[in-house]
Design an enzyme around this catalytic site. Structure first.
Site, PDB file in Angstrom:
ATOM      1  N   LYS A 113      -0.662  -9.857  -1.944  1.00 18.15           N
ATOM      2  CA  LYS A 113       0.426  -8.582  -1.943  1.00 18.15           C
ATOM      3  C   LYS A 113       1.393  -8.619  -3.106  1.00 18.15           C
ATOM      4  O   LYS A 113       1.775  -9.219  -3.526  1.00 18.15           O
ATOM      5  CB  LYS A 113       0.136  -9.289  -0.374  1.00 18.15           C
TER       6      LYS A 113
ATOM      7  N   SER B 150       2.904  -3.096   6.969  1.00 17.76           N
ATOM      8  CA  SER B 150       2.397  -2.891   5.466  1.00 17.76           C
ATOM      9  C   SER B 150       1.177  -3.014   4.398  1.00 17.76           C
ATOM     10  O   SER B 150       1.360  -3.218   3.335  1.00 17.76           O
ATOM     11  CB  SER B 150       4.256  -3.075   4.903  1.00 17.76           C
TER      12      SER B 150
ATOM     13  N   SER C  89       3.692  -7.047   9.737  1.00 17.11           N
ATOM     14  CA  SER C  89       3.362  -6.574   8.381  1.00 17.11           C
ATOM     15  C   SER C  89       2.170  -7.289   8.075  1.00 17.11           C
ATOM     16  O   SER C  89       0.928  -6.939   7.276  1.00 17.11           O
ATOM     17  CB  SER C  89       4.143  -6.445   7.061  1.00 17.11           C
TER      18      SER C  89
END
Lengths: 509, 104
Positions: free
Chosen positions: A83, A158, A182
């Site tokens: 990420k 997210s 997330s």
């Protein structure tokens, strides 16, 4: 292209076995995933940056180490996506924001350091809502990631990029971060597995902070076993993170495929029922039946303060975020723009102009909300009260875990929604995380795994398992058994039912 | 989306807060944000139900205190690394806009 020989269709465990047996090399496996990314990522947009040369170099290095007879980590040579919230030396780290466009950190996050040391080639950085604020990736400054099940729908957020990369066979493994859901919410809506470890279980060093008391990095995978392997690798004490727990990683690998006889599974009344999509509830009920058949005892538990968790979270998170994001001041790194029509602007004017240009709407919304909640005269009413609610939630978890071994709920109230459906209605967007937020507030670990497709839209839904702090192994004990029972019913993994993605070759990246 | 008749935050309030947060907001952003923040504040106001209750506040999931590590010299960033992201640098230092006002 779903033949046994396609290396991208293997789980990380299967790929690791082939690597160990010498049936394939890390260079071949990494190249296969880079090819897959080149083929489909024009449509999915899971990646913000693909490091072709770096990944192949790392793959070559680990192949050499293996050839030299070095004792390697079980996942050595298995490529991974990271990420874009984790600092990666020599690779851009933008957090999905214009503020950090092109920023290349001079150091690695501890998690990244451990991946590199274990010989996992890093394929690239995955897309996310700006500074991890969102549940759909629509708040990424670089455009949304699309759900591999339906390219017109959100992949969750997210960490939608990490989940979509794994769901689209662009990577067998990914790293996510979970502040309010997330990792788990994108897992649920993409039919993948996501784990938020116990707070402090995985180092936060090198994570760009959103809300420091809630943030936690964890595994994003296609199987529960893969998640356990990755968890075991990235977890453990780090002296560079003062909130890191100085204790061994819970025995997550030993917990796999255990026995559920006599296990007490609590169903939280407040995390279900009204507001949950019928298809999500139906799959959840069926999973409870499977757990019962496996010998578990289902108990209903009530945690009344959980109904205030969302409210407490949307005061605590913006408060911490408004403080954390003060570091983006245009002075030492990141964007710097001057105000228009001002000669020799002051540092303060440059700061305000830069933050106006560099932050997107959701980030501005939350910073201002946090500034308000922390401002004198409102602090006690908002932030102070939210911290009391947090205490109540933590106490209710303690009480619930006095009567049960794990708690379960649907991971999300609904399946993936269409782009734009909630973009300008912040409150509706926030509700996606209603079931995942309590775990962050209390610091307990949570795992989401796919439990089937909702009848009304044919899209994946997930079940969340929660355990007491540092009992992360229980997540895997329950998750691995439920996964096996479900796959026996389905005749294979749920992702096998996802539509084949069209090639996007020719679409410029 | 319903907007409260008596918004918790006025447009002027939001402009003031944006100043504190060092974010220049446009008129259009202020028009858009003020009612949205009002709706959010209305919905989080439920935490106020425990405002007067005698409950200790919780700031962190895992209580820790006095976390020390060994005081050992370890390599840090080089000048080049530390300055690698600087918008502007001068003589191995971060170069920043003026910090004092002209008339002061």
């Amino acid at each position: 292209m779903s033949s046994e020989d396609d290396l991208t269709r293997l789980s990380a465990t299967e790929l690791a076995e082939r690597l160990a047996a010498g049936d394939t090399t890390s260079v071949q496996a990494t190249q296969a995933h880079l090819d897959r990314i080149a083929d489909v990522d024009g449509n999915v947009h899971a990646f913000l940056h693909v490091d072709v040369d770096g990944a192949l170099e790392q793959a070559d290095a680990v192949d050499r180490r293996r050839a030299d007879g070095e004792l390697l980590h079980p996942l050595a040579g298995v490529p991974i996506a990271v990420k874009d919230l984790l600092a990666t030396k020599g690779m851009p780290t933008t957090c999905g924001s214009r503020m950090l466009e092109g920023w290349i950190p001079p150091y690695d996050a501890t998690v990244v350091e451990r991946l590199r040391a274990a010989g996992l080639p890093i394929l690239g950085k995955t897309n996310m809502d700006e500074f991890a604020m969102g549940s759909s990736t629509e708040h990424s400054a670089y455009g949304p990631t699309r759900n591999p099940w339906d390219l017109g729908r959100i992949p969750g957020g997210s960490g939608g990029g990490s989940a979509a990369a794994v769901a689209a066979y662009e990577a067998p493994l990914a790293i996510g971060t979970d502040t309010g859901g997330s990792i788990r919410q994108p897992g649920a809506v993409t039919g993948t597995v996501g784990v938020k470890p116990t707070y402090g279980g995985v180092s936060r060093y090198g994570l760009v902070a959103l809300a420091s008391s809630l943030d936690q990095a964890g595994p994003v995978t296609r199987t529960v076993r893969d998640a356990a392997l990755l968890h075991d690798l990235i977890g453990g004490h780090d002296p560079r993170d003062s909130t890191s727990i100085d204790a061994p990683v819970p025995p997550v690998l030993d917990a796999l495929d255990g026995d559920l006889t006599g296990l007490r599974v609590g169903v939280v009344t407040e995390l279900g029922g009204e507001g949950y999509q019928p298809g999500v509830r139906a799959r959840f009920e069926e999973s409870l039946e499977l757990l019962t058949k496996a010998g578990a005892e289902i108990v209903e538990v009530s945690c009344p303060s959980f109904t205030k968790a969302l409210a407490a979270y949307y005061l605590i998170l913006p408060s911490e975020a408004s403080s954390n994001l003060a570091r983006f001041d245009a002075m030492r790194f990141g964007l710097r723009v001057g105000p228009e029509g001002v000669d020799a602007p002051s540092a303060e004017q440059v700061m305000a102009a830069t933050r106006a240009a560099g932050f997107g709407s959701e980030v501005k919304r939350r910073i201002i909300l946090g500034t308000y909640a922390l401002s004198s005269g409102y602090y006690d009413a908002y932030y102070g009260s939210a911290q009391k609610v947090r205490t109540l939630i933590s106490r209710e978890f303690d009480a619930a875990f006095g009567r049960t071994d794990v708690l379960v709920s649907p991971t999300t109230p609904t399946t993936a929604f269409e782009f734009g459906a909630k973009l300008d209605d912040p409150l509706a967007m926030y509700l996606n995380d209603v079931a995942t937020i309590p775990a962050n507030l209390a610091g307990v670990p949570g795992l989401s795994l796919p439990i089937g497709l909702a009848d009304e839209d044919g899209l994946p839904s997930g079940l969340q398992v929660l355990a007491p702090a540092m009992a992360d192994d229980r997540l895997y004990r329950v998750g691995s058994v439920l996964e096996r029972l479900l796959e026996e019913q389905w005749g294979g993994p749920l992702l096998g039912r996802a539509p084949e993605l069209a090639s996007s070759t020719g679409v410029g990246r | 989306m319903s907007v409260s008749d008596d918004p918790a935050l006025s447009r002027d309030d939001v402009a003031y807060l944006a100043g504190l947060a060092r974010i220049d907001l446009t008129d259009a952003e202020l028009d858009h944000l003020a009612p949205q923040l009002g709706v959010i504040l209305d919905s989080v106001a439920v935490v106020g139900e425990v405002a007067d209750a005698d409950i200790p506040p919780m700031s962190h999931a895992v209580p820790t205190s006095n976390v020390f590590r060994a005081d050992e010299v370890r390599p840090g960033l080089t000048h080049e690394e530390a300055l690698s992201g600087a918008p502007q640098e001068e003589q191995q230092r971060f170069s920043v806009p003026r910090i004092l006002t002209e008339e002061a």
